[in-house]
Design an enzyme around this catalytic site. Sequence first.
Site, PDB file in Angstrom:
ATOM      1  N   GLU A  43       0.945  -0.969  -0.306  1.00  0.00           N
ATOM      2  CA  GLU A  43       0.146  -0.032  -0.174  1.00  0.00           C
ATOM      3  C   GLU A  43       0.788   0.506  -0.081  1.00  0.00           C
ATOM      4  O   GLU A  43       1.538   1.375   0.628  1.00  0.00           O
ATOM      5  CB  GLU A  43      -0.766   0.028   1.454  1.00  0.00           C
ATOM      6  CG  GLU A  43      -1.987   1.356   1.162  1.00  0.00           C
ATOM      7  CD  GLU A  43      -2.587   1.649   2.009  1.00  0.00           C
ATOM      8  OE1 GLU A  43      -3.976   2.533   2.371  1.00  0.00           O
ATOM      9  OE2 GLU A  43      -2.718   0.800   3.819  1.00  0.00           O
ATOM     10  N   GLU A  68       5.358   4.481   3.303  1.00  0.00           N
ATOM     11  CA  GLU A  68       4.215   6.341   3.353  1.00  0.00           C
ATOM     12  C   GLU A  68       5.879   7.271   3.773  1.00  0.00           C
ATOM     13  O   GLU A  68       6.453   6.252   4.365  1.00  0.00           O
ATOM     14  CB  GLU A  68       4.071   5.519   5.587  1.00  0.00           C
ATOM     15  CG  GLU A  68       3.330   7.519   5.764  1.00  0.00           C
ATOM     16  CD  GLU A  68       2.173   8.549   5.105  1.00  0.00           C
ATOM     17  OE1 GLU A  68       2.956   9.870   4.248  1.00  0.00           O
ATOM     18  OE2 GLU A  68       1.514   7.582   4.780  1.00  0.00           O
ATOM     19  N   ASP A  97       9.701   7.303   0.163  1.00  0.00           N
ATOM     20  CA  ASP A  97       9.494   8.338  -1.216  1.00  0.00           C
ATOM     21  C   ASP A  97       8.936   7.098  -2.123  1.00  0.00           C
ATOM     22  O   ASP A  97       9.461   6.160  -2.647  1.00  0.00           O
ATOM     23  CB  ASP A  97       9.608   9.284  -1.459  1.00  0.00           C
ATOM     24  CG  ASP A  97       8.783  10.026  -3.156  1.00  0.00           C
ATOM     25  OD1 ASP A  97       8.140  10.014  -3.477  1.00  0.00           O
ATOM     26  OD2 ASP A  97       9.297  11.544  -2.970  1.00  0.00           O
ATOM     27  N   ASP A 119      -1.126  11.353  -1.352  1.00  0.00           N
ATOM     28  CA  ASP A 119      -0.646  12.887  -1.703  1.00  0.00           C
ATOM     29  C   ASP A 119      -0.118  12.688  -3.088  1.00  0.00           C
ATOM     30  O   ASP A 119       0.466  11.875  -3.510  1.00  0.00           O
ATOM     31  CB  ASP A 119       0.602  13.215  -0.432  1.00  0.00           C
ATOM     32  CG  ASP A 119       0.402  14.673  -1.191  1.00  0.00           C
ATOM     33  OD1 ASP A 119      -0.275  15.271  -1.699  1.00  0.00           O
ATOM     34  OD2 ASP A 119       1.696  15.337  -0.132  1.00  0.00           O
ATOM     35  N   LYS A 123       1.379  20.839  -4.001  1.00  0.00           N
ATOM     36  CA  LYS A 123       0.741  22.250  -5.324  1.00  0.00           C
ATOM     37  C   LYS A 123       2.045  22.962  -4.588  1.00  0.00           C
ATOM     38  O   LYS A 123       1.616  23.264  -2.858  1.00  0.00           O
ATOM     39  CB  LYS A 123      -0.359  21.794  -4.879  1.00  0.00           C
ATOM     40  CG  LYS A 123      -0.820  20.654  -5.266  1.00  0.00           C
ATOM     41  CD  LYS A 123      -2.061  20.559  -5.454  1.00  0.00           C
ATOM     42  CE  LYS A 123      -3.213  19.978  -5.520  1.00  0.00           C
ATOM     43  NZ  LYS A 123      -3.068  18.993  -4.713  1.00  0.00           N
TER      44      LYS A 123
END
Length: 130
Positions: A43, A68, A97, A119, A123
Amino acid sequence: MRLRKVKGAAEAVKSHPFVISDGTSCKGKWSEVFNNNNPIHVEIGMGKGKFITTLATLNKDINYIGIEQYDSVLVRALEKVDAMEEKPSNLLFMCVDAKTLTELFGNAELDRIYLNFSDPWPKDKHAKRR
């Protein structure tokens, strides 16, 4: 989910027995890490870990790896595992990452990838909230 800095999260993640600190050394050797040849499901962006811990509890014949990027979030999933009466032997975590996925797993080593609410991209207009 709002990301909050958790004091001591980095140290807690590094020292936890359910966390793989160097996934690149496990590439091609995940069956040895889990001590079985069960399929591996990953996941990406697992957040606080409810989804993956539930799956690991219900499916003992599948190995799960939660990825994560932020240690402040991963520490919440580790707290969830610590609170469990029966610790799942088929569950591990990594604080990396998702861009490094090809460095962590060999060809045909993964059977399934879950990408639920990760995510999507940082941005610029959200930088003040990160």
